[in-house]
Design a protein around this motif. Structure first.
Motif, mmCIF file in Angstrom:
data_model
loop_
_atom_site.group_PDB
_atom_site.id
_atom_site.type_symbol
_atom_site.label_atom_id
_atom_site.label_comp_id
_atom_site.label_asym_id
_atom_site.label_seq_id
_atom_site.Cartn_x
_atom_site.Cartn_y
_atom_site.Cartn_z
ATOM 1 N N SER A 178 19.891 23.257 46.259
ATOM 2 C CA SER A 178 18.687 22.433 46.151
ATOM 3 C C SER A 178 18.792 21.391 45.050
ATOM 4 C CB SER A 178 17.481 23.336 45.861
ATOM 5 O OG SER A 178 17.655 24.002 44.621
ATOM 6 N N CYS A 179 19.966 21.323 44.417
ATOM 7 C CA CYS A 179 20.106 20.459 43.253
ATOM 8 C C CYS A 179 20.450 19.035 43.649
ATOM 9 C CB CYS A 179 21.211 21.020 42.360
ATOM 10 S SG CYS A 179 21.520 20.023 40.921
ATOM 11 N N PRO A 180 19.759 18.053 43.113
ATOM 12 C CA PRO A 180 20.145 16.667 43.376
ATOM 13 C C PRO A 180 21.394 16.313 42.585
ATOM 14 C CG PRO A 180 18.382 16.739 41.780
ATOM 15 C CD PRO A 180 18.592 18.159 42.233
ATOM 16 N N PRO A 181 22.149 15.316 42.994
ATOM 17 C CA PRO A 181 23.333 14.933 42.230
ATOM 18 C C PRO A 181 22.943 14.383 40.873
ATOM 19 C CG PRO A 181 22.874 13.326 43.958
ATOM 20 C CD PRO A 181 21.948 14.478 44.171
ATOM 21 N N VAL A 182 23.517 14.957 39.836
ATOM 22 C CA VAL A 182 23.218 14.503 38.486
ATOM 23 C C VAL A 182 24.523 14.388 37.723
ATOM 24 C CG1 VAL A 182 20.936 15.574 38.408
ATOM 25 C CG2 VAL A 182 22.911 16.900 37.689
ATOM 26 N N PHE A 183 24.489 13.715 36.609
ATOM 27 C CA PHE A 183 25.643 13.659 35.729
ATOM 28 C C PHE A 183 25.538 14.784 34.715
ATOM 29 C CE2 PHE A 183 27.878 9.864 36.858
ATOM 30 C CZ PHE A 183 26.945 9.116 37.556
ATOM 31 N N ALA A 184 26.711 15.361 34.401
ATOM 32 C CA ALA A 184 26.702 16.480 33.470
ATOM 33 C C ALA A 184 26.631 16.008 32.024
ATOM 34 C CB ALA A 184 27.952 17.338 33.682
ATOM 35 N N GLY A 185 26.888 14.769 31.763
ATOM 36 C CA GLY A 185 26.836 14.274 30.402
ATOM 37 C C GLY A 185 25.487 13.681 30.078
ATOM 38 N N SER A 186 25.206 13.552 28.778
ATOM 39 C CA SER A 186 23.914 12.994 28.377
ATOM 40 C C SER A 186 23.879 11.479 28.576
ATOM 41 C CB SER A 186 23.656 13.322 26.899
ATOM 42 O OG SER A 186 24.718 12.807 26.103
ATOM 43 N N MET A 187 25.040 10.836 28.531
ATOM 44 C CA MET A 187 25.120 9.400 28.749
ATOM 45 C C MET A 187 26.128 9.139 29.849
ATOM 46 S SD MET A 187 23.035 7.935 26.661
ATOM 47 C CE MET A 187 23.629 6.263 26.524
ATOM 48 N N ALA A 188 25.673 8.750 31.028
ATOM 49 C CA ALA A 188 26.585 8.542 32.148
ATOM 50 C C ALA A 188 26.070 7.431 33.044
ATOM 51 C CB ALA A 188 26.746 9.837 32.925
ATOM 52 N N PRO A 189 25.995 6.217 32.575
ATOM 53 C CA PRO A 189 25.472 5.133 33.407
ATOM 54 C C PRO A 189 26.394 4.830 34.573
ATOM 55 C CG PRO A 189 26.456 4.256 31.408
ATOM 56 C CD PRO A 189 26.441 5.744 31.249
ATOM 57 N N LYS A 190 25.829 4.596 35.762
ATOM 58 C CA LYS A 190 26.622 4.314 36.946
ATOM 59 C C LYS A 190 27.335 2.968 36.861
ATOM 60 C CE LYS A 190 23.994 7.111 40.179
ATOM 61 N NZ LYS A 190 23.272 7.141 41.478
ATOM 62 N N THR A 191 26.898 2.133 35.938
ATOM 63 C CA THR A 191 27.496 0.809 35.819
ATOM 64 C C THR A 191 28.701 0.802 34.900
ATOM 65 O OG1 THR A 191 25.956 0.303 34.043
ATOM 66 C CG2 THR A 191 25.319 -0.360 36.267
ATOM 67 N N GLN A 206 28.715 20.194 37.803
ATOM 68 C CA GLN A 206 28.395 19.349 38.942
ATOM 69 C C GLN A 206 28.174 17.924 38.424
ATOM 70 O OE1 GLN A 206 24.466 19.733 40.705
ATOM 71 N NE2 GLN A 206 25.358 19.630 42.755
ATOM 72 N N ALA A 207 28.705 16.945 39.146
ATOM 73 C CA ALA A 207 28.522 15.557 38.717
ATOM 74 C C ALA A 207 28.560 14.630 39.919
ATOM 75 C CB ALA A 207 29.607 15.147 37.724
ATOM 76 N N ALA A 208 27.771 13.566 39.836
ATOM 77 C CA ALA A 208 27.847 12.498 40.831
ATOM 78 C C ALA A 208 28.961 11.550 40.429
ATOM 79 C CB ALA A 208 26.520 11.767 40.918
ATOM 80 N N LEU A 209 29.744 11.114 41.395
ATOM 81 C CA LEU A 209 30.782 10.127 41.129
ATOM 82 C C LEU A 209 30.158 8.739 40.998
ATOM 83 C CD1 LEU A 209 33.481 11.263 43.731
ATOM 84 C CD2 LEU A 209 33.103 12.104 41.411
ATOM 85 N N GLN A 210 30.854 7.870 40.330
ATOM 86 C CA GLN A 210 30.431 6.471 40.275
ATOM 87 C C GLN A 210 30.932 5.792 41.549
ATOM 88 O OE1 GLN A 210 30.863 4.857 36.008
ATOM 89 N NE2 GLN A 210 32.431 6.428 36.148
ATOM 90 N N GLY A 211 30.050 5.594 42.494
ATOM 91 C CA GLY A 211 30.480 5.107 43.795
ATOM 92 C C GLY A 211 31.018 6.249 44.625
ATOM 93 N N THR A 212 31.911 5.941 45.555
ATOM 94 C CA THR A 212 32.483 6.975 46.401
ATOM 95 C C THR A 212 33.974 7.133 46.119
ATOM 96 O OG1 THR A 212 32.863 5.375 48.180
ATOM 97 C CG2 THR A 212 30.781 6.617 48.225
#
Length: 333
Positions: A178-191, A206-212
């Motif tokens: 049920s978890c949405p994709p999140v970054f494991a770090g406190s500072m993880a801007p997608k840009t 668990q971490a979201a990738l920057q892009g695919t």
């Protein structure tokens, strides 16, 4: 390119075509025909379970080799060769060369036959051997999707490409599904430009990738397997569908390195063949997963361990997970 041989695999045997299928790929199969053998087969199997090439020596049908193609569960017309180079209780070496127009087969160093493609060879995913034989070694050589591995960056690089995140937060607190994709770090801007680096992440991770996860992109994982470990896994998945495109699971009590894909909640066939177990309880490891274009290339401690042909489009991956009996010191993606 050459990949580690697969020694003494159990029968029936099935493996992904290591390095992916391509013009110039060569598969070599060494083994022994059983004394009671009636027939055996080598099959090149496509993503949709069609059989692109069925190579079928038969002792019970006039000592012939039958070649065929199966599409949509229906066999085509047989091509028969009366030259039978196999003998009961005899060892053999089959070399199958994939060319742009056909398969060329040699046995014990002698050319036997050519079988022209009836379906696109580029749809081939795996090879299978079944019947009354035992195998001693299977090797994959020739061109592949493998690309040159770049050197592993220093764990505490000062270059701008590596962003250390000293304030680590748990990757998630809700159940994984049920978890949405999140970054494991406190500072993880997608840009952020360049790869993201995280040190000593909380487990499970668990971490979201920057892009695919596009072609030639890679993920580097450095960690430690504790003594007494049972298993851990690394998943590459899509956050929307929850499909798991690559599941890598070292299972120490089974002595297996399992690879698989989960599509809409259903697991596919496992791939377990390996020349050795690269992960050892009590030891650190460095794992690299690279999208090689038609497959994933996975190396451990700078040695190529296996190639896993894409069963789902790899460029849809936007998320990764690591869980189980493992601690992580460094992840770069």
């Amino acid at each position: 390119a050459s990949f580690p041989p697969i020694y003494n695999p159990s029968m029936p045997f099935q493996s992904a075509v290591l390095g992916g299928i391509c013009d110039g790929k060569k598969v070599t199969i060494q083994g022994l025909v059983h004394s009671h053998c009636t027939r055996f087969a080598v099959n090149f199997i496509c993503f949709n379970n069609d059989i692109a090439f069925h190579f079928n020596p038969r002792f019970d049908d006039g000592h012939v080799i039958v070649c065929n193609t199966m599409q949509s569960s229906k066999w085509g017309s047989e091509e028969r060769t009366k030259h039978m180079p196999f003998n009961k209780n005899g060892s053999f070496e089959i070399a199958i060369l994939v060319l742009g127009h056909a398969f060329q087969v040699s046995v014990n160093g002698q050319y036997i036959l050519e079988y022209r493609h009836r379906v696109s060879y580029q749809s081939i995913q795996s090879i299978q051997v079944n019947g009354d034989v035992s195998l001693s070694v299977v090797t994959f050589t020739g061109p592949s999707f493998q690309t040159h591995m770049s050197p592993f960056p220093p764990p505490y690089s000062a270059t701008p490409n590596y962003t250390q995140n000293p304030f680590m937060t748990p990757a998630y607190t809700a159940p994984l599904a049920s978890c949405p994709p999140v970054f494991a770090g406190s500072m993880a801007p997608k840009t952020q430009k360049g790869p993201m680096t995280i040190y000593n992440p909380t487990m499970p991770f668990q971490a979201a990738l920057q892009g695919t996860f596009t072609k030639n992109r890679k993920i580097i994982i450095v960690g430690n397997v504790p003594y007494g470990a049972d298993r851990f896994h690394v998943n590459l998945l899509n956050s929307g569908s929850r499909n798991i495109y690559l599941h890598v699971a070292p299972r120490f009590k089974e002595g297996a390195l399992v690879r698989n894909t989960q599509d809409r909640g259903t697991w596919g066939p496992e791939e377990r063949h390996m020349s050795y177990m690269p992960f050892v309880p009590g030891q650190q490891f460095q794992m690299e997963i690279r999208n090689e274009g038609g497959c994933f290339g996975v190396s451990v401690n700078s040695a190529k361990v296996f190639t896993y042909v894409h069963r789902l489009p790899g460029n849809q991956i936007d998320m990764m997970e690591v869980a189980g009996d493992v601690t992580l010191t460094y992840i770069q993606f």
